[in-house]
Scaffold this active site. Sequence first.
Site, PDB file in Angstrom:
ATOM      1  N   GLU A 143       0.574  -1.246  -0.492  1.00  0.00           N
ATOM      2  CA  GLU A 143       0.105   0.182   0.005  1.00  0.00           C
ATOM      3  C   GLU A 143       1.050   0.963  -0.128  1.00  0.00           C
ATOM      4  O   GLU A 143       2.016   1.229   1.151  1.00  0.00           O
ATOM      5  CB  GLU A 143      -0.778   0.382   1.286  1.00  0.00           C
ATOM      6  CG  GLU A 143      -1.515   1.390   1.883  1.00  0.00           C
ATOM      7  CD  GLU A 143      -1.971   1.336   2.900  1.00  0.00           C
ATOM      8  OE1 GLU A 143      -2.594   0.641   3.860  1.00  0.00           O
ATOM      9  OE2 GLU A 143      -2.376   2.322   3.080  1.00  0.00           O
ATOM     10  N   ASP A 150       0.517  13.935  -4.916  1.00  0.00           N
ATOM     11  CA  ASP A 150       1.329  14.705  -4.137  1.00  0.00           C
ATOM     12  C   ASP A 150       2.888  14.714  -4.660  1.00  0.00           C
ATOM     13  O   ASP A 150       3.489  13.472  -5.084  1.00  0.00           O
ATOM     14  CB  ASP A 150       1.495  13.746  -2.913  1.00  0.00           C
ATOM     15  CG  ASP A 150       0.369  13.284  -2.073  1.00  0.00           C
ATOM     16  OD1 ASP A 150      -0.739  14.599  -2.173  1.00  0.00           O
ATOM     17  OD2 ASP A 150      -0.409  12.541  -1.186  1.00  0.00           O
ATOM     18  N   ILE A 151       4.059  15.411  -3.900  1.00  0.00           N
ATOM     19  CA  ILE A 151       4.927  15.561  -4.751  1.00  0.00           C
ATOM     20  C   ILE A 151       5.233  14.660  -3.868  1.00  0.00           C
ATOM     21  O   ILE A 151       6.545  13.555  -4.766  1.00  0.00           O
ATOM     22  CB  ILE A 151       5.538  16.695  -3.944  1.00  0.00           C
ATOM     23  CG1 ILE A 151       4.991  17.793  -5.129  1.00  0.00           C
ATOM     24  CG2 ILE A 151       7.296  16.751  -4.048  1.00  0.00           C
ATOM     25  CD1 ILE A 151       5.275  19.404  -4.569  1.00  0.00           C
ATOM     26  N   THR A 191     -18.044  11.660 -11.454  1.00  0.00           N
ATOM     27  CA  THR A 191     -16.913   9.778 -11.710  1.00  0.00           C
ATOM     28  C   THR A 191     -15.954  11.101 -12.112  1.00  0.00           C
ATOM     29  O   THR A 191     -14.591  10.248 -12.128  1.00  0.00           O
ATOM     30  CB  THR A 191     -17.216   9.045 -12.926  1.00  0.00           C
ATOM     31  OG1 THR A 191     -17.402  10.018 -14.020  1.00  0.00           O
ATOM     32  CG2 THR A 191     -18.039   7.875 -12.732  1.00  0.00           C
ATOM     33  N   GLY A 357       0.124   6.663  27.696  1.00  0.00           N
ATOM     34  CA  GLY A 357      -0.018   8.246  26.924  1.00  0.00           C
ATOM     35  C   GLY A 357       1.552   7.954  27.610  1.00  0.00           C
ATOM     36  O   GLY A 357       2.251   7.690  28.420  1.00  0.00           O
ATOM     37  N   CYS A 384      -0.552   0.491  30.375  1.00  0.00           N
ATOM     38  CA  CYS A 384       1.265   0.921  29.844  1.00  0.00           C
ATOM     39  C   CYS A 384       1.331   1.984  30.772  1.00  0.00           C
ATOM     40  O   CYS A 384       0.824   1.729  32.397  1.00  0.00           O
ATOM     41  CB  CYS A 384       1.046   1.329  28.765  1.00  0.00           C
ATOM     42  SG  CYS A 384       3.086   1.186  28.930  1.00  0.00           S
ATOM     43  N   GLY A 386      -1.409   3.631  31.970  1.00  0.00           N
ATOM     44  CA  GLY A 386      -2.516   3.480  32.848  1.00  0.00           C
ATOM     45  C   GLY A 386      -2.252   2.546  34.151  1.00  0.00           C
ATOM     46  O   GLY A 386      -2.699   3.108  35.212  1.00  0.00           O
ATOM     47  N   HIS A 510       1.016  -3.423  26.054  1.00  0.00           N
ATOM     48  CA  HIS A 510       0.014  -3.575  25.032  1.00  0.00           C
ATOM     49  C   HIS A 510      -0.505  -4.490  24.765  1.00  0.00           C
ATOM     50  O   HIS A 510      -0.571  -5.768  23.842  1.00  0.00           O
ATOM     51  CB  HIS A 510       0.580  -2.458  24.365  1.00  0.00           C
ATOM     52  CG  HIS A 510       1.075  -1.299  23.948  1.00  0.00           C
ATOM     53  ND1 HIS A 510       0.525   0.182  24.125  1.00  0.00           N
ATOM     54  CD2 HIS A 510       2.306  -1.122  24.867  1.00  0.00           C
ATOM     55  CE1 HIS A 510       0.717   0.714  24.695  1.00  0.00           C
ATOM     56  NE2 HIS A 510       2.025   0.448  25.091  1.00  0.00           N
ATOM     57  N   GLU A 512      -3.683  -4.531  23.699  1.00  0.00           N
ATOM     58  CA  GLU A 512      -4.251  -4.931  22.068  1.00  0.00           C
ATOM     59  C   GLU A 512      -3.667  -4.987  20.713  1.00  0.00           C
ATOM     60  O   GLU A 512      -4.738  -4.591  19.969  1.00  0.00           O
ATOM     61  CB  GLU A 512      -4.936  -2.821  22.126  1.00  0.00           C
ATOM     62  CG  GLU A 512      -3.972  -2.120  21.785  1.00  0.00           C
ATOM     63  CD  GLU A 512      -2.787  -1.424  22.998  1.00  0.00           C
ATOM     64  OE1 GLU A 512      -3.419  -2.030  24.234  1.00  0.00           O
ATOM     65  OE2 GLU A 512      -2.549  -0.609  23.691  1.00  0.00           O
TER      66      GLU A 512
HETATM   67  N1  GLN Z   1       4.669   6.756  29.955  1.00  0.00           N
HETATM   68  C1  GLN Z   1       5.010   5.880  29.912  1.00  0.00           C
HETATM   69  C2  GLN Z   1       6.154   5.733  29.679  1.00  0.00           C
HETATM   70  O1  GLN Z   1       7.133   5.956  28.803  1.00  0.00           O
HETATM   71  C3  GLN Z   1       3.750   4.748  29.246  1.00  0.00           C
HETATM   72  C4  GLN Z   1       4.012   4.468  27.783  1.00  0.00           C
HETATM   73  C5  GLN Z   1       2.820   4.378  27.082  1.00  0.00           C
HETATM   74  O2  GLN Z   1       2.058   4.186  28.186  1.00  0.00           O
HETATM   75  N2  GLN Z   1       3.001   3.238  26.448  1.00  0.00           N
HETATM   76  O3  GLN Z   1       6.687   4.140  30.497  1.00  0.00           O
END
Ligand code: GLN
Length: 538
Positions: A143, A150-151, A191, A357, A384, A386, A510, A512
């Site tokens: 992909e 786009d340039i 189209t 985060g 993480c 969290g 993670h 997820e």
């Molecule tokens: N900021 C935190 C760390 O670096 C958690 C990282 C995250 O949530 N992916 O450990």
Amino acid sequence: MTDVKYIFVTGGVTSSLGKGIISASLAKLLQARGYSVTIQKLDPYINVDPGTLNPYEHGECYVTVDGAETDLDLGHYERFLNVHTSQANNVTTGRIYQSVINKERRGDYLGKTVQVIPHITDEIKRSIKLVGSGGSYEIVITEIGGTVGDIESLPYIEAVRQLRWELGPQNCIVIHLTLVPFLHASGELKTKPTQHSVKMLLEEGIQPDVLVLRTEHPLTEDLRKKVALFCNVEAGAVVESIDVSTIYEVPLRMQKEMLDQTVLRKMGLSPGAEPELEEWKEFLRKLKNPAHRVRIALVGKYVELADAYKSITEAFVHAGAANETAVELTMIHSEEITEGNYREKLEGFDGIVVAPGFGSRGIEGKILTVSYARTNDVPFLGICLGMQCAVIEFARNVLGMEGAHSTEINPKAKHPVIDLMEEQKSVTEKGGTMRLGSYKCELLHGSESWKCYRKEEISERHRHRYEFNNRYLADFRNAGMIPCGTNPQSGLVEIIEIPSHRWFVGVQFHPEYSSTVLKPHPLFVGFVRACIKSLNNS
Ligand code: GLN
């Protein structure tokens, strides 16, 4: 000649048409017909990888088992195909240039002037061939990010043109995805943008073999013929991609449109067996006929952009279907959660997730959220950052450690319950330097996590620099927050739980990233199950 067949997917008219989903859906159909397929994403930006990008720019950064920080489309590929991708599956302009410049510095070019053509295009072709070179795949779908015209995507299109010429059109086909807008005033599908976009591709030397048209309304036979005529493609190779309620419906739509058969025919491959999609259809049946409904709050700081938490939202789709439950996910901005309003904001949810985060923005809102979930016995999943917030909250409010914090946020914290990992202390560069990729984790027998996995040892993907400070381990354990998963080599705490709580799990990794349609992640499945239970008991 070549054994591997290459399919390129380009996009025209606008971005965000869903090239990733079309690529993943086609790959799914070819895989279901018995072909071994992989997908690659080429991104025309100059960052070496998306690891240094703010999620507001391109959405979530997806992490592979081998620790590559990649585009979120690789998440779709894994969720659809149920096979792992790797660093080679995502290449950016930054990486291409980095490699060419390194070669130039080594003197590999023997005094030649290094230029976009042939050096950059050669490097692009090398990256494309590299994915197929191990002998594991019969078909590689590549992909190309961005939009034709786009340039920055020009060298990629030129590389595709050259490859097609080198390998022959049967070994190298191009699918172009465009938009057919609907004009409400005249009640018509138009189209012209597609015609212009194909013209642009022709100017760059490529005649697409298949056109996939994104549309809000069904395409008439006449419209298909018109597009075919003006764009030099067979009428049967004009494919409708109509808006659907779930991305997981797209493979079945593409099957109906015979995209897989058209592509195989153009590549001179046999259609193989009828696609085996029974499990996939069963998943869709459950997804569309939920027996329960749960409301889950996802508290994070990038909630304005749904793509920022793509893998989490998709993991809930998989786990919801596995439990025959509609998961209604409400995103809440952690900066908007305050001492004065957190009860009101969080009341009524059957489960609460605190998102991963970086940095201090919104952190106190996340800590208040954990406190609400813990004291009100609401099923909780911390991922993480969290999980780190759950540790900080417990230290402050249960262990009475005033000022407990992560040294990421407060380097001088009196109680650094979350601290920089030892191996991170000498790191100065930002790109690709976190603890990344899969690491092993041993589970505590009988814990909630163990009940989800039903295994003693698991392996999960990571992306962090900070960790639980083991200096405080005994304090936490004595007060009822238990490490239920640890890394067997380093002793790093990977999972914490509060056994006296209904369902309280924080994970440093993670989960997820590894949830797929056919293998919903056990922790998400267990968490949704706990939410249904708490709904019935409350
Ligand atoms: N900021 C935190 C760390 O670096 C958690 C990282 C995250 O949530 N992916 O450990």
